[in-house]
Design an enzyme around this catalytic site. Structure first.
Site, mmCIF file in Angstrom:
data_model
loop_
_atom_site.group_PDB
_atom_site.id
_atom_site.type_symbol
_atom_site.label_atom_id
_atom_site.label_comp_id
_atom_site.label_asym_id
_atom_site.label_seq_id
_atom_site.Cartn_x
_atom_site.Cartn_y
_atom_site.Cartn_z
ATOM 1 N N ARG A 206 0.946 -1.120 0.012
ATOM 2 C CA ARG A 206 -0.216 0.041 -0.116
ATOM 3 C C ARG A 206 0.714 1.049 0.100
ATOM 4 O O ARG A 206 2.039 1.219 0.548
ATOM 5 C CB ARG A 206 -0.811 -0.059 1.189
ATOM 6 N N TYR A 336 -1.174 -3.521 -7.150
ATOM 7 C CA TYR A 336 -1.297 -4.161 -5.951
ATOM 8 C C TYR A 336 -2.278 -4.324 -5.200
ATOM 9 O O TYR A 336 -3.035 -3.209 -4.730
ATOM 10 C CB TYR A 336 -0.076 -3.714 -5.070
ATOM 11 N N GLY A 338 -4.016 -3.917 -1.734
ATOM 12 C CA GLY A 338 -4.641 -3.103 -1.153
ATOM 13 C C GLY A 338 -5.018 -1.550 -1.771
ATOM 14 O O GLY A 338 -5.542 -1.008 -1.401
ATOM 15 N N LYS A 345 -9.757 -2.003 1.668
ATOM 16 C CA LYS A 345 -9.307 -1.089 2.529
ATOM 17 C C LYS A 345 -10.203 0.465 1.914
ATOM 18 O O LYS A 345 -10.457 0.899 3.003
ATOM 19 C CB LYS A 345 -7.838 -0.818 2.380
ATOM 20 N N HIS A 365 -10.631 -2.017 11.480
ATOM 21 C CA HIS A 365 -9.541 -2.822 11.037
ATOM 22 C C HIS A 365 -9.473 -4.061 11.958
ATOM 23 O O HIS A 365 -8.364 -4.179 12.694
ATOM 24 C CB HIS A 365 -8.455 -2.062 10.874
ATOM 25 N N SER A 387 -1.434 -3.470 10.287
ATOM 26 C CA SER A 387 -1.000 -4.222 9.173
ATOM 27 C C SER A 387 -0.135 -5.154 9.494
ATOM 28 O O SER A 387 0.950 -4.658 10.029
ATOM 29 C CB SER A 387 -0.835 -3.442 7.891
ATOM 30 N N ALA A 388 -0.103 -6.534 9.241
ATOM 31 C CA ALA A 388 1.024 -7.272 9.454
ATOM 32 C C ALA A 388 1.517 -7.485 10.664
ATOM 33 O O ALA A 388 2.649 -7.639 11.308
ATOM 34 C CB ALA A 388 2.282 -7.207 8.548
ATOM 35 N N CYS A 389 0.523 -7.295 11.710
ATOM 36 C CA CYS A 389 0.744 -7.696 13.241
ATOM 37 C C CYS A 389 0.105 -8.717 13.864
ATOM 38 O O CYS A 389 -0.090 -8.709 14.919
ATOM 39 C CB CYS A 389 0.441 -6.193 13.953
ATOM 40 N N GLY A 390 -0.514 -9.653 13.077
ATOM 41 C CA GLY A 390 -0.810 -10.879 13.544
ATOM 42 C C GLY A 390 -2.365 -11.104 13.589
ATOM 43 O O GLY A 390 -2.892 -12.104 14.447
ATOM 44 N N ASP A 414 -9.636 -9.627 8.980
ATOM 45 C CA ASP A 414 -9.105 -8.311 8.712
ATOM 46 C C ASP A 414 -9.965 -7.140 8.912
ATOM 47 O O ASP A 414 -9.729 -6.158 9.390
ATOM 48 C CB ASP A 414 -8.697 -7.945 7.264
ATOM 49 N N ARG A 505 1.664 -11.876 -0.631
ATOM 50 C CA ARG A 505 0.514 -12.195 -0.050
ATOM 51 C C ARG A 505 -0.373 -13.436 -0.784
ATOM 52 O O ARG A 505 0.034 -13.919 -1.744
ATOM 53 C CB ARG A 505 -0.581 -11.148 -0.397
ATOM 54 N N GLY A 630 -0.170 -20.197 18.468
ATOM 55 C CA GLY A 630 -1.227 -20.624 19.240
ATOM 56 C C GLY A 630 -1.255 -20.556 20.848
ATOM 57 O O GLY A 630 -2.221 -20.523 21.484
HETATM 58 P P1 GTP Z 1 -2.602 -7.622 7.469
HETATM 59 O O1 GTP Z 1 -3.087 -8.446 6.465
HETATM 60 O O2 GTP Z 1 -1.644 -6.780 6.906
HETATM 61 O O3 GTP Z 1 -3.738 -6.849 7.873
HETATM 62 O O4 GTP Z 1 -1.664 -8.285 8.578
HETATM 63 P P2 GTP Z 1 -2.206 -9.180 9.577
HETATM 64 O O5 GTP Z 1 -2.539 -8.243 10.915
HETATM 65 O O6 GTP Z 1 -3.189 -10.190 9.458
HETATM 66 O O7 GTP Z 1 -0.821 -10.225 10.179
HETATM 67 P P3 GTP Z 1 -0.562 -11.545 10.020
HETATM 68 O O8 GTP Z 1 -1.370 -12.514 10.846
HETATM 69 O O9 GTP Z 1 -0.388 -11.953 8.626
HETATM 70 O O10 GTP Z 1 0.960 -11.526 10.636
HETATM 71 C C1 GTP Z 1 1.986 -10.976 10.078
HETATM 72 C C2 GTP Z 1 3.168 -11.474 10.672
HETATM 73 O O11 GTP Z 1 3.601 -11.390 12.059
HETATM 74 C C3 GTP Z 1 3.536 -12.729 10.152
HETATM 75 O O12 GTP Z 1 4.948 -12.682 9.736
HETATM 76 C C4 GTP Z 1 3.418 -13.594 11.340
HETATM 77 O O13 GTP Z 1 4.359 -14.597 11.263
HETATM 78 C C5 GTP Z 1 3.593 -12.489 12.468
HETATM 79 N N1 GTP Z 1 2.926 -12.975 13.742
HETATM 80 C C6 GTP Z 1 1.643 -13.292 13.691
HETATM 81 N N2 GTP Z 1 1.485 -13.506 14.846
HETATM 82 C C7 GTP Z 1 2.421 -13.587 15.776
HETATM 83 C C8 GTP Z 1 2.804 -13.873 16.950
HETATM 84 O O14 GTP Z 1 1.768 -14.412 17.875
HETATM 85 N N3 GTP Z 1 3.983 -13.554 17.629
HETATM 86 C C9 GTP Z 1 4.994 -13.181 16.579
HETATM 87 N N4 GTP Z 1 6.218 -13.080 17.249
HETATM 88 N N5 GTP Z 1 4.783 -13.032 15.482
HETATM 89 C C10 GTP Z 1 3.397 -12.963 14.870
HETATM 90 C C1 SPV Z 2 -3.097 -4.339 5.180
HETATM 91 O O1 SPV Z 2 -2.211 -3.747 4.862
HETATM 92 O O2 SPV Z 2 -3.830 -3.951 6.477
HETATM 93 C C2 SPV Z 2 -3.599 -5.553 4.393
HETATM 94 C C3 SPV Z 2 -3.147 -5.930 3.176
HETATM 95 O O3 SPV Z 2 -4.739 -6.283 4.910
HETATM 96 S S1 SPV Z 2 -3.687 -4.774 2.077
HETATM 97 O O4 SPV Z 2 -4.835 -5.180 1.613
HETATM 98 O O5 SPV Z 2 -2.756 -4.463 1.072
HETATM 99 O O6 SPV Z 2 -4.187 -3.410 2.723
HETATM 100 MN MN MN Z 3 -5.018 -5.506 7.124
#
Ligand code: GTP
Ligand code: SPV
Ligand code: MN
Length: 721
Positions: A206, A336, A338, A345, A365, A387-390, A414, A505, A630
């Site tokens: 994004r 791309y 997002g 989004k 979100h 984003s990408a925080c789990g 999401d 992705r 887990g």
């Molecule tokens: P978006 O799709 O961008 O919104 O991301 P998301 O919030 O769904 O994050 P996602 O679950 O895909 O995790 C993103 C990254 O964080 C990955 O590389 C995971 O491996 C890592 N991750 C997720 N959960 C955990 C956790 O509990 N601990 C750690 N250390 N890393 C985690």
């Molecule tokens: C995010 O970035 O929070 C996502 C991926 O879920 S995207 O659809 O690219 O925004």
């Molecule tokens: Mn997201």
């Protein structure tokens, strides 16, 4: 426009294509000539481009006319706007924006930009010629037909393809996508019915710095959004879209967001010239006939207009613009996820949050999960992590052995749309698919995600192995000896480059998820017992704590911070405030958004409890203290206990913390000192944190509701006690 196209013999079609290109070039040269006459064509910066687009609205083609591809139900009419000439701001981000400042060069356009684009563009998305019976399913709603016609006149596609969502259509589009190398078919035995897509290396995430909220006034967009004046922005975007689909196919994608029978469900139409977008939207949304039927023939019905064109996939011409008052989105220059799957989004969050406030609901979100005890007692939880925080991982969590009999099910991974009923919050997942982070996903970290992507999935920017399988960093097993990396280059384990892009992705249907919640499609939504806010913080924030009440919980959300990730372009690992994980997604003034949260609490007689978590705290060694994935079940269990009325918590200045014996850590190999560190409240760190909260609120320029300012003072007071 589509009729008969498929019947033309191939050679004729080629000629037709060429004629179309010539036509556009001639036309654009004519515009250029007029600009030259006016002395406007030599300069290259955005200012001059702005001027030229303002004055050059005179039609250059008999069928052409100045149009605004906005909504007919626009609220602009009632908002008096200052004259365009007084606004020089368009596309210049506000200084207060918490993103990368734009380099002036980035918004420069090449001298003869129209001409160059057309030559460059012609191979990116060549027109397709469907046989009759495919792509010709026009909807009956006149408002949709008029809008598509307007875009057609502007973008001048070779033909129009009306999507109906049928399997025949999908099979045809997949064949075409493969023929054009937009998709690569993967090994049918290893990943059945699945494909790899590579986006342009300049276009892998994004782009927050090129994302705009085009509300009538800057105040409505607020201090955290890039703002651009609507009329001026339409005019610029129209200039970019002129002839942009020349020799391409214009696809019309009807879709709904939300379960088919939900009162929250919204209809959207996305126009795109990308076949990858069409095939992705098929997975991510409920697409085709279902949307056409739901909209019906009332030209005044509410629906979202989305226009997307790849243009020439140049970051200099990449803009993701939202017109909340018009229920309109225009996205150009990217291919791309997002930025271009406008349902996600753009509609479900940016436009959605705007509509939600106006209509009295919430667009967040957030993942939504169900958690059921061995006795069969079930709770639903919504969690906002940036984003990408789990989120995806948490939503698909498999409880550890020790929690035998506990079940976690996914409603959404999401986005949550929530409404109030009987004094409670109920949530639906508006999406129909997952667009998830690939790297790090494996059968240990997230087996349910792995099972979801074993078949019928699209992969974007992962590596391709020699036997036609996909590979990424963190996948189970050893790396392949040789692969083609996400850019299309040879790769071996010795390569310095990553095989898969860090923001690669998967796109997979929700139906693939083995733990999909049985109430995934329930129209009224699932009742939410707890809301969780979480970020990626290496220090200060404990593993989990609970707010004292709703308003304190809103404060926890409003002051959230997290390290930036590869999900958006720009620096990774920088801590920034990201209120409710909505910083990049709130479609209006963040102060009004906070107010909406506070006011929603007042309408709830049985509000969810609010918690904050941090899976990412690090110890002195620099390693994560918490195993995560887990084992997050252990934290979730404490949260559920609290929802059930357990008193297992200790009062601290920041909220309720689990005592050492309140967290079930049985059968977990973790040092006691790690647990102490995970739950530690360091007063010195919190002094700094509080100062950051103040700095953030101050930076918003007086929009923060009194209630939250008071929360900050009370927090400071509690530290003095
Ligand atoms: P978006 O799709 O961008 O919104 O991301 P998301 O919030 O769904 O994050 P996602 O679950 O895909 O995790 C993103 C990254 O964080 C990955 O590389 C995971 O491996 C890592 N991750 C997720 N959960 C955990 C956790 O509990 N601990 C750690 N250390 N890393 C985690
Ligand atoms: C995010 O970035 O929070 C996502 C991926 O879920 S995207 O659809 O690219 O925004
Ligand atoms: Mn997201």
């Amino acid at each position: 426009m589509n009729e008969g196209v498929g019947d033309l013999p191939p050679d004729l079609r080629v000629k037709q294509n060429l004629r179309a290109i010539e036509h556009c070039v001639v036309e654009d040269t004519a515009i250029a000539d007029r600009k030259k006459e006016r002395g406007q064509y030599c300069a290259t910066d955005m200012d001059t481009y702005q001027n030229s687009s303002d004055v050059d609205r005179k039609p250059s083609h008999p069928g052409d006319r100045p149009i605004i591809i906005g909504g007919s139900d626009s609220e602009h009419a009632v908002n008096r706007q200052p004259p365009i000439s007084s606004r020089k701001q368009a596309f210049v981000p506000d200084e207060k924006i918490l993103g990368e400042p734009r380099e002036p060069e980035e918004i420069r356009l090449p001298l003869d930009y129209t001409r160059i684009d057309i030559l460059l563009m012609k191979n990116i998305a060549p027109a397709i010629s469907p046989p009759s019976g495919i792509g010709d399913n026009k909807p009956g709603n006149q408002a949709v037909l008029d809008w598509v016609h307007d875009v057609e006149l502007l973008a001048k596609p070779e033909n129009v393809f009306w999507c109906d969502g049928s399997e025949r259509e999908r099979d045809y589009l997949l064949q075409e996508a493969m023929r054009q190398n937009v998709l690569i078919k993967l090994n049918e035995k290893k990943v059945p019915r699945s494909y790899l897509h590579r986006s342009n290396p300049n276009d892998v995430a994004r782009v927050e710095q090129f994302t705009f909220i085009c509300s009538p006034t800057k105040e409505e967009a607020g201090p955290t959004n890039n703002w651009s004046e609507p009329a001026e922005t339409y005019s610029k975007l129209h200039e970019l879209l002129k002839g942009a689909m020349c020799s391409r196919t214009l696809f019309v994608v009807p879709y709904i967001m939300g379960p088919p029978d939900s009162p929250l469900t919204k209809v959207g139409f996305e126009i795109t010239d990308s076949i990858y977008v069409v095939l992705s939207m098929r997975i991510m949304t409920r697409m085709g006939e279902i949307a056409v039927k739901r909209l019906g023939n009332d030209p005044a019905a509410e629906w979202n207009r989305g226009v997307h064109s790849l243009l020439d996939v140049d970051p200099a011409r990449r803009f993701i613009c939202h017109f909340p008052q018009d229920n309109t989105i225009i996205s150009v220059g990217s291919g791309y996820g997002g930025n271009v799957l406008l349902s996600k989004k753009c509609l479900a969050l940016r436009i959605g949050s705007y509509l939600a406030r106006k209509q009295g609901w919430m667009a967040e979100h957030m993942l939504i999960l169900g958690v059921e005890s061995p006795e069969g007692k079930k709770h639903y939880v919504a969690a906002a992590f940036p984003s990408a925080c789990g989120k995806t991982n948490f939503a698909m969590l498999i409880p550890p052995q020790h929690f035998a009999g506990w079940k976690v099910t996914t409603v959404g991974d999401d986005i949550a749309w929530m409404q109030i009923r009987d004094g409670r919050l109920f949530a639906v997942n508006p999406e129909n698919g997952y667009f998830g982070v690939v790297p790090g996903t494996n059968y240990k970290s997230n087996p349910n995600a792995m099972k979801s992507i074993e078949h019928d999935s699209l992969y974007t920017n992962v590596a391709l192995t020699d036997d036609g399988d996909v590979w990424w960093e963190g996948k189970d097993g050893s790396p392949p000896k040789h692969a083609i990396d996400w850019r299309g280059n040879d790769w071996t384990p010795d390569s310095k480059e990553k095989a898969a892009h860090p923001n690669s992705r998967f796109t997979a249907p929700c139906r693939n998820n083995p733990v999909l919640d049985p109430d995934f499609e329930i129209g009224d939504g699932v009742p939410i017992s707890a809301i969780i806010f979480g970020g990626r913080r290496s220090g200060t924030l404990p593993l989990v704590f609970q707010s004292f009440d709703w308003e304190h919980g809103v404060y926890l959300g409003a002051t959230m911070a997290s390290e930036t990730t590869a999900a958006a372009t720009g620096a990774v690992g920088q801590v920034r405030r990201d209120p409710m994980a909505m910083l990049p997604f709130c479609g209006y003034n963040i102060g009004d958004y906070f107010r909406h949260w506070v006011d929603t609490g007042k309408r709830l007689t049985n509000p969810p409890l609010i918690f904050k978590v941090n899976w990412f705290r690090k110890g002195k060694s620099g390693k994560f203290l918490w195993p995560g994935f887990g084992d997050n079940m252990r934290v979730l269990k404490w949260i559920i206990d609290r929802c059930e009325g357990s008193d297992g918590a200790l009062k601290s200045p920041i909220g309720w913390l689990p005592g050492l014996h309140d967290l079930d850590l049985a059968e977990l190999e973790i040092d006691h000192h790690c647990v102490d560190e995970l739950l530690e409240i360091d007063h010195e760190d919190w002094k700094k944190e509080l100062a950051e909260h103040k700095k953030f609120f101050d930076s918003l320029g007086g929009v923060v509701p009194e209630e939250l300012l008071k929360q900050r003072e009370e927090l400071a007071e509690r530290f003095k006690e």
